[in-house]
Design a protein around this motif. Sequence first.
Motif, PDB file in Angstrom:
ATOM      1  N   MET A   1       1.222  -1.198   0.333  1.00  0.00           N
ATOM      2  CA  MET A   1       0.347  -0.319   0.101  1.00  0.00           C
ATOM      3  C   MET A   1       0.590   1.445   0.023  1.00  0.00           C
ATOM      4  SD  MET A   1      -2.017   1.469   3.218  1.00  0.00           S
ATOM      5  CE  MET A   1      -1.284   1.674   4.083  1.00  0.00           C
ATOM      6  N   LEU A   2       1.995   0.904   0.844  1.00  0.00           N
ATOM      7  CA  LEU A   2       2.713   2.274   1.170  1.00  0.00           C
ATOM      8  C   LEU A   2       3.498   2.800  -0.206  1.00  0.00           C
ATOM      9  CD1 LEU A   2       4.517   1.935   4.102  1.00  0.00           C
ATOM     10  CD2 LEU A   2       2.448   3.469   3.408  1.00  0.00           C
ATOM     11  N   ASN A   3       3.775   0.855  -0.885  1.00  0.00           N
ATOM     12  CA  ASN A   3       4.569   1.937  -2.117  1.00  0.00           C
ATOM     13  C   ASN A   3       3.591   2.425  -3.175  1.00  0.00           C
ATOM     14  OD1 ASN A   3       7.104   1.515  -2.892  1.00  0.00           O
ATOM     15  ND2 ASN A   3       7.057  -0.964  -2.872  1.00  0.00           N
ATOM     16  N   MET A   4       2.982   1.572  -2.670  1.00  0.00           N
ATOM     17  CA  MET A   4       0.912   2.121  -4.436  1.00  0.00           C
ATOM     18  C   MET A   4       0.563   4.021  -3.990  1.00  0.00           C
ATOM     19  SD  MET A   4      -0.742  -1.094  -4.741  1.00  0.00           S
ATOM     20  CE  MET A   4      -1.807  -0.560  -6.295  1.00  0.00           C
ATOM     21  N   ILE A   5       0.645   4.096  -2.896  1.00  0.00           N
ATOM     22  CA  ILE A   5       0.634   5.650  -2.930  1.00  0.00           C
ATOM     23  C   ILE A   5       1.169   6.725  -2.698  1.00  0.00           C
ATOM     24  CG2 ILE A   5      -1.753   5.221  -1.325  1.00  0.00           C
ATOM     25  CD1 ILE A   5       0.320   5.998   1.206  1.00  0.00           C
TER      26      ILE A   5
ATOM     27  N   LEU B   1      -0.224 -10.546  -4.635  1.00  0.00           N
ATOM     28  CA  LEU B   1       0.945 -10.247  -5.109  1.00  0.00           C
ATOM     29  C   LEU B   1       0.072  -9.533  -6.727  1.00  0.00           C
ATOM     30  CD1 LEU B   1       1.693 -14.306  -4.418  1.00  0.00           C
ATOM     31  CD2 LEU B   1       2.605 -12.092  -4.035  1.00  0.00           C
ATOM     32  N   SER B   2      -0.853 -10.197  -7.199  1.00  0.00           N
ATOM     33  CA  SER B   2      -0.635  -8.743  -8.218  1.00  0.00           C
ATOM     34  C   SER B   2      -0.326  -7.184  -8.332  1.00  0.00           C
ATOM     35  CB  SER B   2      -2.157  -9.317  -8.616  1.00  0.00           C
ATOM     36  OG  SER B   2      -2.905  -9.031  -8.278  1.00  0.00           O
ATOM     37  N   PHE B   3      -1.338  -6.843  -7.172  1.00  0.00           N
ATOM     38  CA  PHE B   3      -0.684  -5.841  -7.271  1.00  0.00           C
ATOM     39  C   PHE B   3       0.442  -5.533  -6.316  1.00  0.00           C
ATOM     40  CE2 PHE B   3      -5.644  -5.133  -6.254  1.00  0.00           C
ATOM     41  CZ  PHE B   3      -5.638  -3.673  -6.740  1.00  0.00           C
ATOM     42  N   SER B   4       1.706  -6.410  -5.465  1.00  0.00           N
ATOM     43  CA  SER B   4       2.880  -5.777  -5.708  1.00  0.00           C
ATOM     44  C   SER B   4       3.669  -6.224  -6.601  1.00  0.00           C
ATOM     45  CB  SER B   4       3.230  -6.811  -4.682  1.00  0.00           C
ATOM     46  OG  SER B   4       2.592  -7.412  -3.685  1.00  0.00           O
ATOM     47  N   LEU B   5       3.396  -6.818  -7.215  1.00  0.00           N
ATOM     48  CA  LEU B   5       3.975  -6.474  -8.591  1.00  0.00           C
ATOM     49  C   LEU B   5       4.052  -6.027  -9.909  1.00  0.00           C
ATOM     50  CD1 LEU B   5       5.786  -8.539 -11.076  1.00  0.00           C
ATOM     51  CD2 LEU B   5       3.967  -9.690 -12.210  1.00  0.00           C
ATOM     52  N   THR B   6       2.667  -5.422 -10.204  1.00  0.00           N
ATOM     53  CA  THR B   6       2.116  -3.463 -10.236  1.00  0.00           C
ATOM     54  C   THR B   6       2.891  -2.984 -10.531  1.00  0.00           C
ATOM     55  OG1 THR B   6       0.196  -4.792 -10.859  1.00  0.00           O
ATOM     56  CG2 THR B   6       0.429  -2.550 -11.769  1.00  0.00           C
ATOM     57  N   THR B   7       3.133  -2.571  -8.289  1.00  0.00           N
ATOM     58  CA  THR B   7       3.402  -1.590  -7.969  1.00  0.00           C
ATOM     59  C   THR B   7       5.641  -1.525  -8.340  1.00  0.00           C
ATOM     60  OG1 THR B   7       2.021  -1.702  -5.666  1.00  0.00           O
ATOM     61  CG2 THR B   7       3.898  -0.384  -5.946  1.00  0.00           C
ATOM     62  N   TRP B   8       5.960  -2.675  -8.276  1.00  0.00           N
ATOM     63  CA  TRP B   8       7.499  -2.609  -8.774  1.00  0.00           C
ATOM     64  C   TRP B   8       7.338  -2.600  -9.767  1.00  0.00           C
ATOM     65  CZ3 TRP B   8       9.750  -5.678 -11.460  1.00  0.00           C
ATOM     66  CH2 TRP B   8      11.186  -6.160 -11.735  1.00  0.00           C
ATOM     67  N   LEU B   9       6.788  -3.207 -10.491  1.00  0.00           N
ATOM     68  CA  LEU B   9       6.871  -2.518 -12.289  1.00  0.00           C
ATOM     69  C   LEU B   9       7.451  -0.996 -12.286  1.00  0.00           C
ATOM     70  CD1 LEU B   9       5.206  -5.397 -14.606  1.00  0.00           C
ATOM     71  CD2 LEU B   9       7.424  -5.405 -13.595  1.00  0.00           C
TER      72      LEU B   9
ATOM     73  N   ALA C   1       7.040   1.210 -10.010  1.00  0.00           N
ATOM     74  CA  ALA C   1       8.181   2.265  -8.951  1.00  0.00           C
ATOM     75  C   ALA C   1       9.493   1.604  -9.925  1.00  0.00           C
ATOM     76  CB  ALA C   1       8.433   1.144  -7.321  1.00  0.00           C
ATOM     77  N   ASN C   2       9.695   0.770 -10.425  1.00  0.00           N
ATOM     78  CA  ASN C   2      10.987   0.347 -11.418  1.00  0.00           C
ATOM     79  C   ASN C   2      11.159   1.371 -12.425  1.00  0.00           C
ATOM     80  OD1 ASN C   2      13.531  -1.352 -12.343  1.00  0.00           O
ATOM     81  ND2 ASN C   2      12.314  -2.128 -13.770  1.00  0.00           N
ATOM     82  N   LYS C   3       9.781   1.332 -13.423  1.00  0.00           N
ATOM     83  CA  LYS C   3       9.717   1.916 -14.378  1.00  0.00           C
ATOM     84  C   LYS C   3       9.866   3.894 -14.071  1.00  0.00           C
ATOM     85  CE  LYS C   3       6.045   4.087 -17.893  1.00  0.00           C
ATOM     86  NZ  LYS C   3       4.445   4.478 -17.713  1.00  0.00           N
ATOM     87  N   TYR C   4       9.011   4.770 -13.230  1.00  0.00           N
ATOM     88  CA  TYR C   4       9.211   5.737 -12.425  1.00  0.00           C
ATOM     89  C   TYR C   4      10.714   5.737 -12.115  1.00  0.00           C
ATOM     90  CZ  TYR C   4       4.584   6.556 -12.770  1.00  0.00           C
ATOM     91  OH  TYR C   4       2.912   7.414 -13.097  1.00  0.00           O
ATOM     92  N   SER C   5      11.484   4.794 -11.516  1.00  0.00           N
ATOM     93  CA  SER C   5      13.167   5.221 -11.160  1.00  0.00           C
ATOM     94  C   SER C   5      13.377   5.262 -12.386  1.00  0.00           C
ATOM     95  CB  SER C   5      13.221   3.911 -10.398  1.00  0.00           C
ATOM     96  OG  SER C   5      14.937   3.510 -10.040  1.00  0.00           O
ATOM     97  N   GLN C   6      13.462   4.585 -13.632  1.00  0.00           N
ATOM     98  CA  GLN C   6      14.199   4.204 -14.489  1.00  0.00           C
ATOM     99  C   GLN C   6      13.595   5.906 -14.679  1.00  0.00           C
ATOM    100  OE1 GLN C   6      12.987   1.732 -17.565  1.00  0.00           O
ATOM    101  NE2 GLN C   6      13.919   0.332 -16.236  1.00  0.00           N
ATOM    102  N   ILE C   7      12.526   6.559 -14.667  1.00  0.00           N
ATOM    103  CA  ILE C   7      12.400   7.767 -15.502  1.00  0.00           C
ATOM    104  C   ILE C   7      13.047   9.114 -14.678  1.00  0.00           C
ATOM    105  CG2 ILE C   7      10.672   9.598 -15.700  1.00  0.00           C
ATOM    106  CD1 ILE C   7       8.650   6.859 -16.447  1.00  0.00           C
ATOM    107  N   ASP C   8      12.992   8.620 -13.539  1.00  0.00           N
ATOM    108  CA  ASP C   8      13.872   9.596 -12.255  1.00  0.00           C
ATOM    109  C   ASP C   8      14.910   9.773 -12.870  1.00  0.00           C
ATOM    110  OD1 ASP C   8      13.587  11.402  -9.865  1.00  0.00           O
ATOM    111  OD2 ASP C   8      15.195   9.460  -9.481  1.00  0.00           O
TER     112      ASP C   8
END
Length: 592
Positions: free
Chosen positions: A27-31, A220-228, A230-237
Amino acid sequence: MADPIITGNPYYIVLSIIIMCFASYTMLNMIEQLQPKERSYGFNWIIGGASVFGLGLWTMHVVSLLASDYRMVMDWSMLLVLVVCALIVYASLVVLKNQELSRGRYLFSALLMALGATMLQYISMLSESVIILKMNWLLYWLSFGVGFAGAYLAFYWLDSKSPWYKFKSCLSLGLSNMAIHQIGMHALKIEYKDILSTDLLNEYLLLLAFLLGLSTLIILSFSLTTWLAANKYSQIDERYKLLVENSMDTIALISDGKWEFMNRAGLCMFEVESETEMIGSSIYSLLDVQYHSEMAAWLAAGQAGEDVPVKLIELQWQSMQGTLLHTEMVRASSTFSGKQIEQVIIRDISERKKNEELLINSEKLSVAGQLAAGIAHEIRNPLTSLKGFLQLITSGRGNSNNFYEIMKSELVRIESIVSELLMLSKPQVYEFVHKDSRQIMADTVNLLETQAILHDVIIEFHSDYRPLWVVGVENQLKQVFINVLKNAIEAMQNGGVVTINMSLDEERGVLIRIKDQGSGIPEEQLAKIGQPFYTTKDKGTGLGLMVTYKIIDNHQGKITAESKTGVGTTFIIQLPYKQQAETSAAEATVEK
């Protein structure tokens, strides 16, 4: 014997805490994926985070009940309880992300989170078969307080971005919600009227296994979505960081008149050794005093939230070492963490300013050279005439008495040129008078007759029978005619005829055509006629026609050239026609 403080199998309790912490972390990752000014996109992240957290709460509750002697209530009412809990958690996250409630948002958000957690804990244990229900309100409020404290700490750490903030936040939520469950089982005493049979228990277990599997899959699906994500935003950042840090221009953030961020180029420009010397300091400390008011007005223009057009301003700064910096700056306004932020791009133009000064000095020297060449050109014309008349007088040809007046007028013309040069430092005043342009041309032809004879050139002069009145400065118009006729004579090296036609056109005014029989001017060179220092003659300066074009323009006239290679060139001069009756209205003193 007193009841134990922790109720249930320790292994199930540890599993429950892990599930709750994992759901909290997701949840914290998603928000945290929320981006400013993306409301619809932010809604998806918040509702997803609330759903994951609600499922985590319910899963923790069920697993913990399996470890205890309490009866599980398995019916469709649990789905309603789960939905209501998710909605309360959603409201809590919305309050948390509302930057306008900067002071009370932790408090309200934590209260809503504790309400959702305790509601799911207590209501999910109720059913229609309950015959005895006893509530220890002291323990209830204790559980509510523990949930509130855990949520408040988690949200505070999440915003503070302290070391290990996300780990501490999810651990705080996980432990506090487990504490709510443990306290709740002591606070609520329930007896059911029916007995849980083996068949009913097996059905409950099958339903429980299905629901647990489904909830785990969703988490788990929400966690995977959040990880993907977060990884995308990390690359953009990372890309943005590369762009900002490797930029040759200074990129900085300004908030409340202070530097919030500055890239390496800015630190280098201001000659700063450490970023801490700039961050938090006033932008006016290094800004030249004369630009303080301009900068303040520039920044205040976007404080009200309205769209401000992009405006480039030039400012002067001083570096930490005292170096003077000439810069140009542009800004873009945005909001970050509830604060107005100005993103500015500052370009060091000190080197460009130095080059501009060198260019200005070079242009001054060029103008001085152009002026010197112009002086020589304008004085050489009357000197040539005087020289020709002196040669005629010496040789004894012609009537010398007729030459003296012309020679005197040429000397007066030289004196006039010198006087004008002496008056360059102050405005010049010319007297525009009413003149017959035929007479000015006739005087000019007489003046150049000698030079024409020396070049074996015949000048044919044809004019209208009517006076061709113009309003202007006689000496300047005479200078125009001299320049054009002199060029025509010099263009015919083997001699020839220069034809002058003067007429009156009702639409175009006074028309003066001067045609020679020279070699002509190529079309590509014809377009450059009148430009400074452009000439087709070996020893010409190009200033004669430049002055000619300027004089005609000052007289509201027009000059054009037509030429054919091998045939000759024709200059056409147009001047406004002014009747003699308009003399009183037309003659005026004009300052130039």
